[in-house]
Scaffold this motif. Structure first.
Motif, PDB file in Angstrom:
ATOM      1  N   GLY A 126       0.839  -1.327   0.061  1.00  0.00           N
ATOM      2  CA  GLY A 126       0.060  -0.044   0.103  1.00  0.00           C
ATOM      3  C   GLY A 126       0.887   1.253  -0.090  1.00  0.00           C
ATOM      4  N   MET A 127       2.040   1.327   0.716  1.00  0.00           N
ATOM      5  CA  MET A 127       2.844   2.613   0.605  1.00  0.00           C
ATOM      6  C   MET A 127       3.239   2.665  -0.213  1.00  0.00           C
ATOM      7  SD  MET A 127       2.382   4.123   3.700  1.00  0.00           S
ATOM      8  CE  MET A 127       4.005   4.894   3.931  1.00  0.00           C
ATOM      9  N   LYS A 128       3.862   1.737  -1.189  1.00  0.00           N
ATOM     10  CA  LYS A 128       4.833   1.596  -2.202  1.00  0.00           C
ATOM     11  C   LYS A 128       3.795   2.125  -3.646  1.00  0.00           C
ATOM     12  CE  LYS A 128       8.453  -1.529  -1.253  1.00  0.00           C
ATOM     13  NZ  LYS A 128       9.369  -2.658  -1.803  1.00  0.00           N
ATOM     14  N   ARG A 129       2.432   1.815  -3.194  1.00  0.00           N
ATOM     15  CA  ARG A 129       1.510   2.229  -4.306  1.00  0.00           C
ATOM     16  C   ARG A 129       1.205   3.735  -4.113  1.00  0.00           C
ATOM     17  NH1 ARG A 129      -1.698  -1.189  -3.215  1.00  0.00           N
ATOM     18  NH2 ARG A 129      -2.998  -0.379  -1.579  1.00  0.00           N
ATOM     19  N   SER A 130       0.767   4.240  -2.801  1.00  0.00           N
ATOM     20  CA  SER A 130       0.489   5.643  -2.781  1.00  0.00           C
ATOM     21  C   SER A 130       1.375   6.630  -2.510  1.00  0.00           C
ATOM     22  CB  SER A 130      -0.458   5.267  -1.247  1.00  0.00           C
ATOM     23  OG  SER A 130      -1.534   4.430  -1.526  1.00  0.00           O
ATOM     24  N   THR A 131       2.704   6.299  -1.961  1.00  0.00           N
ATOM     25  CA  THR A 131       3.672   7.447  -1.623  1.00  0.00           C
ATOM     26  C   THR A 131       4.140   7.934  -2.908  1.00  0.00           C
ATOM     27  OG1 THR A 131       5.236   5.682  -1.011  1.00  0.00           O
ATOM     28  CG2 THR A 131       3.809   6.809   0.713  1.00  0.00           C
ATOM     29  N   PRO A 132       4.737   7.256  -3.654  1.00  0.00           N
ATOM     30  CA  PRO A 132       5.400   7.984  -4.862  1.00  0.00           C
ATOM     31  C   PRO A 132       4.763   9.237  -5.492  1.00  0.00           C
ATOM     32  CG  PRO A 132       5.517   5.578  -5.407  1.00  0.00           C
ATOM     33  CD  PRO A 132       4.567   5.914  -4.190  1.00  0.00           C
TER      34      PRO A 132
END
Length: 435
Positions: free
Chosen positions: A307-313
Motif C-alpha cells: 500500500g505504501m509503495k503504491r500510494s507514496t510516490p
C-alpha cells in the motif's frame, strides 16, 4: 497598557473597556477592578511570518515508521519491510519519502506528535480544530478561524477545500456558517475539470446579472431586517462573496488549471496528488489564506508495504515539487505547508502485514512560513511506541500555526450563548522550530 494590533485583543476586551470608560474610569482604575482584569485579557502583538497555509491532510493515519520516522535498528516485526534513505541533512527517512529526503534542509519533521484518540473521527477532529471532541460544542476548523480573523483577500475565498470539504470537522463549528469553506466540487485531476459556480448562468449577460444582483440586495435587506438568524446573514455573505468571484476575472483565473503550462503540470505530476497541490499553490498565490487538501487513504491494516509503495510516490513527488515551486516563486517564506494525519500506526506489524490505529506517537511535516528548515523536532523511542522526548500535542501544533499567521491562539471568540471560547486552549508555540 494594552499591547494590541490587528486581531490581538478580544472583542470582549473592547466592549468592557468602552463600557467602563463611559463611567469615567481611568485605565489604571479599570485595571484595578477584578472583573476588568478577567475581561480585558492582555495580548502581545504577534508579527505574522506566514500569509497563507496549505494544509495537506492524509486521511486514515499514515504510518510514521514507513514515512518520516523509520526504525532501521529495531527487530523486523517493528521496523517493517521498507528500506530507508538518507536525507540531505544526514537524517534518515523511509524510502517512501526519497524525494522529500532530498529537500530535507527545507522542511521540519515533528516525530513526537501525540494525542489519545484512536478513532478516525476523533483523531481527525483533533487535527482540524486543535481541540478534543466535545458533546457540548462544535469547534471551528483552522480554515474557518483564519477566515473569521482575516476575511477575503483579492476577492478570493479565504478558506478553500480541495476537492470538497473532507469531513464534518473542516467546517465553521460554533462560528457563523459564513466562515465555512469554499469547495471546488470536483477533483483537479479529473478530465475536463472545472470549478462549479464560477461562471454566469447560461443566457445571463452582465447587464442581466447586475439587475438580479440589485433585486436580490433589496430582498435581502428587507428579509434581513426581520431576523437575526445566522443562516440568513451567512447566506447574504455567501452571495456577496460569490458576486466578488463572478465579477473578478483575476479571481476566477486562480481556479483555472488550464492557465498552467504543460511543463508545470508534468513537474507536479498529472495525478491526484500533483494536481491538487498545483491548485493549492495557484490559490495561495492569488490570495487564498488557507487551503486544505486531502490525498490518499492511509488506513492500512493489511498489506502495508504494498500500500505504501503504491500510494507514496505521487505524494512524495508532488510535495517536493510544491516546496521547490514555492521557493522558486519567492513564496515559501510566506506560505506555511503543513502535512498532517489523524494519528500514527501501531509499533508492531500485525498478523495481516499491516499496522493498526495508534495515537500515542506519530509524525507531521512543516515547511516554509517562518519554520526552520533542516529540523527534526522531538523523537519517538526505539520502537515508535511513545515519545522519547519533546512531545507535541495538536494544541501545540495549532498554536504554532496560528502564531506564524499572526493570530493569538488564546484569543477568545464568542460561541452561542455569548460564551467566550479560546481559539486554542492550552497549546504552546514550539519555538525551537521557528526560523
Amino acid at each position: 497598557m494594552f499591547k494590541c494590533q490587528g486581531n490581538a485583543i478580544s472583542r470582549r476586551g473592547f466592549v468592557a473597556a468602552g463600557a467602563l470608560g463611559g463611567l469615567g474610569l481611568s485605565l489604571p482604575q479599570l485595571l484595578s477592578m477584578q472583573q476588568a482584569r478577567a475581561d480585558l485579557k492582555h495580548y502581545d502583538f504577534i508579527e505574522a511570518k506566514a500569509q497563507s497555509v496549505i494544509h495537506i491532510f492524509l486521511p486514515g493515519g499514515i504510518a510514521q515508521q514507513e514515512s518520516f520516522d523509520p526504525k532501521p535498528y529495531s527487530p523486523i516485526e517493528f521496523r517493517g519491510e521498507m528500506k530507508t534513505v538518507k536525507t540531505n541533512t544526514g537524517e534518515v527517512f523511509s524510502e517512501s519519502m526519497k524525494e522529500v529526503a532530498g529537500i530535507a534542509d527545507k522542511v521540519c519533521v515533528i516525530r513526537s506528535m501525540t494525542h489519545g484518540e484512536a478513532a478516525h473521527e476523533r483523531g481527525t477532529h483533533n487535527m482540524f480544530t486543535g481541540y478534543k471532541p466535545s458533546p457540548a460544542l462544535i469547534f471551528p476548523s483552522f480554515g474557518s478561524v483564519v477566515s473569521h480573523e482575516y476575511g477575503p483577500r483579492n476577492n478570493l475565498p479565504p478558506y478553500v477545500c480541495i476537492p470538497n470539504q473532507p469531513n464534518e470537522f473542516a467546517g465553521s463549528g460554533y462560528l457563523s456558517s459564513s466562515y465555512g469553506p469554499f469547495a471546488l466540487g470536483a477533483d483537479p485531476a479529473s478530465k475536463n475539470f472545472k470549478v462549479r459556480d464560477l461562471d454566469l448562468y447560461k443566457g445571463a449577460d452582465g447587464e442581466r446579472f447586475a439587475r438580479r444582483q440589485s433585486a436580490l440586495e433589496v430582498i435581502n435587506q428587507k428579509f434581513g431586517s426581520l431576523t437575526n438568524a445566522d443562516n440568513v446573514g451567512a447566506m447574504s455573505t455567501f452571495y456577496d462573496r460569490a458576486y466578488s468571484l463572478l465579477g473578478s476575472e483575476e479571481a476566477k483565473t486562480a481556479f483555472d488549471l488550464d492557465k498552467e503550462d504543460a511543463k508545470m503540470k508534468a513537474a507536479y505530476g498529472e495525478n491526484t496528488a500533483g494536481m491538487r497541490m498545483l491548485m493549492a499553490r495557484r490559490l495561495v498565490e492569488a490570495g487564498c489564506r488557507l487551503v486544505t487538501l486531502t490525498y490518499g487513504g492511509w488506513d492500512m491494516h493489511s498489506n502495508l508495504t504494498a500500500g505504501m509503495k503504491r500510494s507514496t510516490p505521487p505524494l512524495d513527488h508532488a510535495l517536493t515539487q510544491l516546496i521547490n515551486d514555492l521557493e522558486q516563486r519567492g513564496m515559501l517564506d510566506s506560505t506555511l505547508v503543513m502535512v498532517t494525519t489523524e494519528f500514527g500506526r501501531t509499533p508492531k506489524i500485525n498478523k495481516d502485514a499491516g499496522r493498526d490505529h495508534y495515537p500515542k506517537v506519530f509524525s507531521v511535516m512543516l515547511a516554509g512560513g517562518g519554520i526552520k528548515g533542516g529540523t527534526v523536532y522531538g523523537a519517538s523511542n526505539a520502537t515508535a511506541s511513545e515519545p522519547e522526548f519533546d512531545p507535541v500535542t495538536p494544541e501545540d501544533l495549532a498554536t504554532t500555526m496560528y502564531h506564524q499567521l499572526g493570530i493569538v491562539a488564546d484569543k477568545e471568540l464568542m460561541a452561542p450563548g455569548d460564551r467566550p471560547i479560546e481559539i486554542i486552549d492550552g497549546g504552546k508555540v514550539i519555538k525551537d522550530i521557528l526560523a
